[in-house]
Design an enzyme around this catalytic site. Structure first.
Site, PDB file in Angstrom:
ATOM      1  CD  GLU A 178       5.414  -7.871  15.820  1.00 35.16           C
ATOM      2  OE1 GLU A 178       6.072  -8.210  14.815  1.00 35.16           O
ATOM      3  OE2 GLU A 178       5.834  -7.005  16.631  1.00 35.16           O
ATOM      4  CB  VAL A 227      -0.934  -0.006   1.234  1.00 33.50           C
ATOM      5  CG1 VAL A 227      -1.813   1.234   1.270  1.00 33.50           C
ATOM      6  CG2 VAL A 227      -1.793  -1.268   1.242  1.00 33.50           C
ATOM      7  CE  LYS A 282       6.089   8.504  -1.202  1.00 31.95           C
ATOM      8  NZ  LYS A 282       6.549   9.528  -0.290  1.00 31.95           N
ATOM      9  CG  HIS A 339      10.418  -9.988  16.174  1.00 36.81           C
ATOM     10  ND1 HIS A 339      11.636  -9.360  16.155  1.00 36.81           N
ATOM     11  CD2 HIS A 339       9.531  -9.122  15.631  1.00 36.81           C
ATOM     12  CE1 HIS A 339      11.491  -8.157  15.611  1.00 36.81           C
ATOM     13  NE2 HIS A 339      10.221  -7.990  15.281  1.00 36.81           N
ATOM     14  N   PRO A 340      13.288 -11.912  15.163  1.00 33.27           N
ATOM     15  CG  PRO A 340      14.159 -10.726  13.352  1.00 33.27           C
ATOM     16  CD  PRO A 340      12.900 -11.353  13.857  1.00 33.27           C
TER      17      PRO A 340
HETATM   18  C1  LIG Z   1       9.755  -7.920  11.212  1.00 35.66           C
HETATM   19  C2  LIG Z   1       8.356  -7.794  11.711  1.00 35.66           C
HETATM   20  O1  LIG Z   1       7.856  -8.683  12.368  1.00 35.66           O
HETATM   21  N1  LIG Z   1       7.702  -6.655  11.325  1.00 35.66           N
HETATM   22  C3  LIG Z   1       6.447  -6.239  11.930  1.00 35.66           C
HETATM   23  C4  LIG Z   1       6.661  -4.876  12.569  1.00 35.66           C
HETATM   24  O2  LIG Z   1       7.195  -3.777  11.834  1.00 35.66           O
HETATM   25  P1  LIG Z   1       7.695  -3.387  10.333  1.00 35.66           P
HETATM   26  O3  LIG Z   1       8.614  -2.248  10.417  1.00 35.66           O
HETATM   27  O4  LIG Z   1       8.206  -4.567   9.615  1.00 35.66           O
HETATM   28  O5  LIG Z   1       6.319  -2.899   9.641  1.00 35.66           O
HETATM   29  P2  LIG Z   1       6.152  -2.478   8.114  1.00 35.66           P
HETATM   30  O6  LIG Z   1       6.401  -1.027   7.933  1.00 35.66           O
HETATM   31  O7  LIG Z   1       6.932  -3.391   7.258  1.00 35.66           O
HETATM   32  O8  LIG Z   1       4.575  -2.744   7.924  1.00 35.66           O
HETATM   33  C5  LIG Z   1       4.089  -4.058   7.817  1.00 35.66           C
HETATM   34  C6  LIG Z   1       3.570  -4.357   6.397  1.00 35.66           C
HETATM   35  O9  LIG Z   1       2.395  -3.584   6.145  1.00 35.66           O
HETATM   36  C7  LIG Z   1       2.357  -3.181   4.777  1.00 35.66           C
HETATM   37  N2  LIG Z   1       2.445  -1.715   4.671  1.00 35.66           N
HETATM   38  C8  LIG Z   1       2.795  -0.954   5.735  1.00 35.66           C
HETATM   39  C9  LIG Z   1       2.821   0.432   5.618  1.00 35.66           C
HETATM   40  C10 LIG Z   1       2.501   1.039   4.400  1.00 35.66           C
HETATM   41  O10 LIG Z   1       2.524   2.273   4.222  1.00 35.66           O
HETATM   42  N3  LIG Z   1       2.172   0.227   3.351  1.00 35.66           N
HETATM   43  C11 LIG Z   1       2.148  -1.127   3.450  1.00 35.66           C
HETATM   44  O11 LIG Z   1       1.853  -1.806   2.469  1.00 35.66           O
HETATM   45  C12 LIG Z   1       3.561  -3.863   4.102  1.00 35.66           C
HETATM   46  O12 LIG Z   1       3.177  -5.112   3.599  1.00 35.66           O
HETATM   47  C13 LIG Z   1       4.531  -4.031   5.254  1.00 35.66           C
HETATM   48  O13 LIG Z   1       5.476  -5.046   4.974  1.00 35.66           O
HETATM   49  O14 LIG Z   1       5.437  -4.450  13.186  1.00 35.66           O
HETATM   50  C14 LIG Z   1       4.314  -4.344  12.313  1.00 35.66           C
HETATM   51  C15 LIG Z   1       3.123  -3.967  13.156  1.00 35.66           C
HETATM   52  O15 LIG Z   1       3.288  -2.807  13.809  1.00 35.66           O
HETATM   53  C16 LIG Z   1       4.036  -5.642  11.589  1.00 35.66           C
HETATM   54  O16 LIG Z   1       3.582  -6.613  12.509  1.00 35.66           O
HETATM   55  C17 LIG Z   1       5.306  -6.121  10.916  1.00 35.66           C
HETATM   56  O17 LIG Z   1       5.037  -7.348  10.292  1.00 35.66           O
END
Ligand SMILES: CC(=O)N[C@H]1[C@@H](OP(=O)(O)OP(=O)(O)OC[C@H]2O[C@@H](n3ccc(=O)[nH]c3=O)[C@H](O)[C@@H]2O)O[C@H](CO)[C@H](O)[C@@H]1O
Ligand SMILES: [Mn+2]
Length: 362
Positions: A311, A130, A132, A240-241
């Site tokens: 999560e 979603v 960028k 989770h790593p």
């Molecule tokens: C490594 C890990 O376990 N990562 C988790 C963590 O942070 P992350 O920093 O990994 O979260 P993230 O920014 O990757 O967001 C999770 C996912 O939501 C989708 N996305 C998010 C924002 C956006 O503008 N557009 C979009 O498409 C995308 O598929 C992304 O991979 O915490 C999140 C919840 O708070 C999710 O549980 C993630 O899975």
């Protein structure tokens, strides 16, 4: 007289089969349990939430676990003799509820592939891009096609608000991609958390009709090595790593406010599971996504958002409904994190991203 006797049993069998087939067409009984659950999904009772159901679709084979472990005898496969005494000793390979924890060296890919590849399984895979985050799709697919469930039927479901910006991907035979449009949202927390509702809906509308397993993955990630059938299980979660080295569960970032439905009190919990990967049999992931969304909505009504959105709800769900297979951090790493000695093979890892650049809010 003689030919009549021979034909009669055949006619009998034909009539029975026709009756079963026709009654299924009329009453749809092979998917009755599944349908009944869906009617209540919007407002399930507490009893329903505490006693997760097993679902049937009209593909009975899915529940037949004896089939899962059958060797394919048409292929010669020679492999190292398994031992019950010798194995890796630097890591734990089983949970206290006897679910395997998958690490390099705990499985033989040859044996696994011999068992699973003749089953003609379909693995649905959901990924959200979603705003960028569409820019992550190219690397995600390029690397998934090299390493993820190779030689299986894979059906990717991409949820995006920017279908026009999606990269053109060359998929191998047996692999398909469906785009599901979703609205743009202005908070990353909401985009991430709402995935549960979209996963639930996609399972009800499409995935349950065609797939055996479903995996739900973060898009800001790449595959680096084999991620195959060893990862399949009834209910699969990943460590989770960031937290597997911290041994005390009170340090896990579970939701700690009793007002939230994701609450896990101090002194409780097993592992800290990552939201970037979960999966399992389609019916089990339907149950998981439905319950996590119900709880997220309930929190929203009470103006509370769990510490780590879905999560946190996932962690509470998996604390109560123990996963049947736990993937080690080989299956979910983060590129910014230095490798540790236990992780011999890095399979799937989150890329380093500029939060300010890709997220709609900070
Ligand atoms: C490594 C890990 O376990 N990562 C988790 C963590 O942070 P992350 O920093 O990994 O979260 P993230 O920014 O990757 O967001 C999770 C996912 O939501 C989708 N996305 C998010 C924002 C956006 O503008 N557009 C979009 O498409 C995308 O598929 C992304 O991979 O915490 C999140 C919840 O708070 C999710 O549980 C993630 O899975
Ligand atoms: Mn991520």
């Amino acid at each position: 007289m003689f030919p009549f006797l021979k034909v009669k049993p055949l006619v009998f069998v034909f009539v029975i089969v026709a009756c079963i087939w026709y009654s299924d067409k009329l009453f749809n009984w092979t998917s009755l349990t599944f349908e009944r659950y869906c009617e209540n999904a919007a407002n399930p009772s507490n009893k329903e939430l505490q006693n997760p159901r097993i679902f049937f679709t009209n593909r009975f084979g899915r529940w037949n676990t004896s089939k899962i472990w059958a060797m394919d005898t048409t292929q010669k496969v020679s492999y190292k003799q398994p031992s019950v005494l010798k194995g890796r000793t630097d890591i734990v390979t089983v949970t206290p509820w006897l679910a395997p924890i998958v690490w390099e060296g705990t499985f033989d890919p040859q044996v696994i592939d011999n068992i699973f590849k003749n089953l003609k399984l379909t693995v649905a895979t959901t990924v959200f891009a979603v705003g960028k985050y569409v820019k992550f799709l190219q690397d995600f697919f390029d690397t998934a096609e090299k390493h993820f469930m190779v030689d299986f039927n894979v059906h990717y479901y991409v949820f995006t608000d920017r279908p026009a910006d999606m990269p053109l991907t060359n998929l191998k035979p047996g692999r398909r991609l469906t785009v599901i449009p979703v609205p743009t949202l202005d908070r990353w927390q909401e985009i991430s958390a709402r995935r549960m509702a979209y996963i639930r809906d996609a399972i009800v509308q499409n995935i349950s009709k065609e797939a055996d397993y479903v995996f739900c993955l973060d898009v800001d990630s790449k595959f680096h090595a084999r991620f195959g059938a060893e990862a399949l299980g009834d209910l699969v979660a990943v460590i989770h790593p960031g937290y597997y080295e911290k041994t005390h569960r009170d340090q896990f970032p579970y939701e700690r406010r009793p007002d939230s439905t994701a609450y896990i009190p101090l002194g409780q919990g097993d592992f800290y599971y990552g939201g970037a990967l979960f999966g399992g049999l389609v019916g089990n992931v339907l149950n998981l996504s439905t319950e996590c969304d119900v709880r997220f909505q309930e929190d929203a009504k009470n103006k509370i958002e769990a510490a780590w959105q879905e999560e946190s709800h996932l962690n509470r769900y998996l604390f109560l409904n123990k996963p049947t297979k736990v993937l080690s951090s080989e299956y979910l790493w983060q590129d910014f994190k230095a490798r540790t000695k236990e992780v011999k093979v890095l399979r799937f890892s989150g890329v380093i991203k500029n939060y300010g650049e890709v997220r709609p809010n900070l």
